[in-house]
Design an enzyme around this catalytic site. Structure first.
Site, PDB file in Angstrom:
ATOM      1  N   ARG A 103     -16.163  47.545 -64.311  1.00 39.36           N
ATOM      2  CA  ARG A 103     -17.538  47.974 -64.563  1.00 39.36           C
ATOM      3  C   ARG A 103     -17.680  48.763 -65.858  1.00 39.36           C
ATOM      4  O   ARG A 103     -18.624  48.557 -66.627  1.00 39.36           O
ATOM      5  CB  ARG A 103     -18.050  48.787 -63.368  1.00 39.36           C
ATOM      6  CG  ARG A 103     -19.486  49.310 -63.514  1.00 39.36           C
ATOM      7  CD  ARG A 103     -20.477  48.317 -64.090  1.00 39.36           C
ATOM      8  NE  ARG A 103     -20.431  47.017 -63.432  1.00 39.36           N
ATOM      9  CZ  ARG A 103     -20.914  45.905 -63.965  1.00 39.36           C
ATOM     10  NH1 ARG A 103     -21.448  45.913 -65.189  1.00 39.36           N
ATOM     11  NH2 ARG A 103     -20.855  44.764 -63.304  1.00 39.36           N
ATOM     12  N   LYS A 170     -37.944  66.043 -93.648  1.00 43.03           N
ATOM     13  CA  LYS A 170     -39.015  65.350 -92.952  1.00 43.03           C
ATOM     14  C   LYS A 170     -40.306  66.149 -93.031  1.00 43.03           C
ATOM     15  O   LYS A 170     -40.351  67.237 -93.620  1.00 43.03           O
ATOM     16  CB  LYS A 170     -38.591  65.074 -91.507  1.00 43.03           C
ATOM     17  CG  LYS A 170     -37.234  64.338 -91.427  1.00 43.03           C
ATOM     18  CD  LYS A 170     -37.022  63.658 -90.118  1.00 43.03           C
ATOM     19  CE  LYS A 170     -37.802  62.377 -90.059  1.00 43.03           C
ATOM     20  NZ  LYS A 170     -37.467  61.538 -88.894  1.00 43.03           N
ATOM     21  N   ASP A 222     -42.671  56.553 -94.644  1.00 42.64           N
ATOM     22  CA  ASP A 222     -42.851  56.603 -93.195  1.00 42.64           C
ATOM     23  C   ASP A 222     -44.210  56.079 -92.758  1.00 42.64           C
ATOM     24  O   ASP A 222     -45.251  56.558 -93.228  1.00 42.64           O
ATOM     25  CB  ASP A 222     -42.675  58.047 -92.706  1.00 42.64           C
ATOM     26  CG  ASP A 222     -42.656  58.142 -91.195  1.00 42.64           C
ATOM     27  OD1 ASP A 222     -41.962  57.339 -90.559  1.00 42.64           O
ATOM     28  OD2 ASP A 222     -43.348  59.027 -90.652  1.00 42.64           O
TER      29      ASP A 222
END
Length: 282
Positions: A103, A170, A222
């Protein structure tokens, strides 16, 4: 395209945590109950869908951490294409060990192959241009290094790995620092000769201010519409690297690449990729 593997040492702690999570406090009780000691098997990790392979190194390491005596052979290396029914890996040895590692190996391989496959679809849309596709920091916590490696396997490029890699200014930085000029002056004063500076703008008048002030190596355009991106590339005229970001969905990539931007960054590569269907068959 094939890429050099990461050092296994970097991946071991990540895989050990995943295996411990899956094995719990007492190990694989089902396998211990129903599989007699000493039973061996040959298993195959098979693709059940078309895509780009990633996570084979990690799957191999997962099986070896469970049982170093397992014989694992990768047939389709990371970065290679696969089709339904292709065998990507064979695992030979203790059936109990194979079942105990199954898994975790599949979870990583399916997830990372999904990222590589989606990245390849984005890259395909840039054909005929010089635009490169890059990821972001919108990654699963704790899995950034392997998810970004999967982007490389899909033909993309990596943005920064952490906040310490580069200065990326930013909109909130600009607001808190007092404007474009103030923030660029501060960045220049603190950045070493090895540290690149990128600044985000969402309007052409901001871009003009950045060009007037100077001091940035890269400009992040952006959430601009396509005509604005085209105009921004003309304004920059090669003086900075241009990166388009925000709302960069697959149907839009071709028209954005045609504007001439150097990079298109998309968080969707890592946060919205669909797991590639893989299975382990005895």
């Amino acid at each position: 395209m094939q890429h050099a593997e990461l050092p296994d040492l970097i991946l071991e702690s990540l895989l050990r945590a995943a295996l411990m999570e899956d094995l719990g406090t007492y190990g694989d009780v089902t396998t211990r109950a129903v599989i007699p000691a000493g039973v061996t098997y040959d298993a195959r990790l098979n693709a059940r869908a078309e895509g780009i392979v990633s996570g084979m190194q990690i799957a191999r390491l997962a099986f070896h951490l469970v049982d170093p005596t397992l014989k694992v052979e990768v047939l389709q290396p990371d970065g290679s294409p696969c089709a339904p029914a292709d065998t990507l890996m064979t695992i030979k040895g203790s059936a109990a060990s194979i079942l105990s590692g199954e898994r975790v190996a599949l979870n990583f391989a399916g997830r990372l192959s999904g990222i590589a496959t989606l990245t390849a679809q984005f890259v395909k849309e840039t054909k005929g241009t010089a635009t490169r596709i890059t990821c972001t920091r919108k990654t699963t916590p704790g899995l950034r290094i392997v998810e970004k490696q999967a982007v490389l396997h899909g033909g993309g490029f990596n943005h920064r790995f952490s906040l310490s890699d580069a200065i990326l200014i930013k909109d909130n930085h600009i607001a808190a620092a007092g404007g474009v000029r103030a923030v660029l002056q501060a960045a220049r004063a603190s950045a070493s000769h090895m540290m690149r500076v990128e600044i985000e703008v969402d309007r052409l008048d901001q871009l003009a201010e950045v060009l007037d002030e100077g001091g940035a190596d890269v400009v992040l355009l952006d959430n601009m519409d396509t005509p604005s991106l085209r105009e921004a590339v003309k304004m920059v005229a090669g003086r900075m690297v241009t990166e388009a970001s925000g709302n960069m969905t697959l149907p839009r990539i071709a028209e954005v690449a045609a504007t001439g931007v150097d990079y298109i960054s998309s968080g969707a590569l890592t946060h919205s990729a669909k797991t590639l269907d893989l299975g382990l068959d005895f």
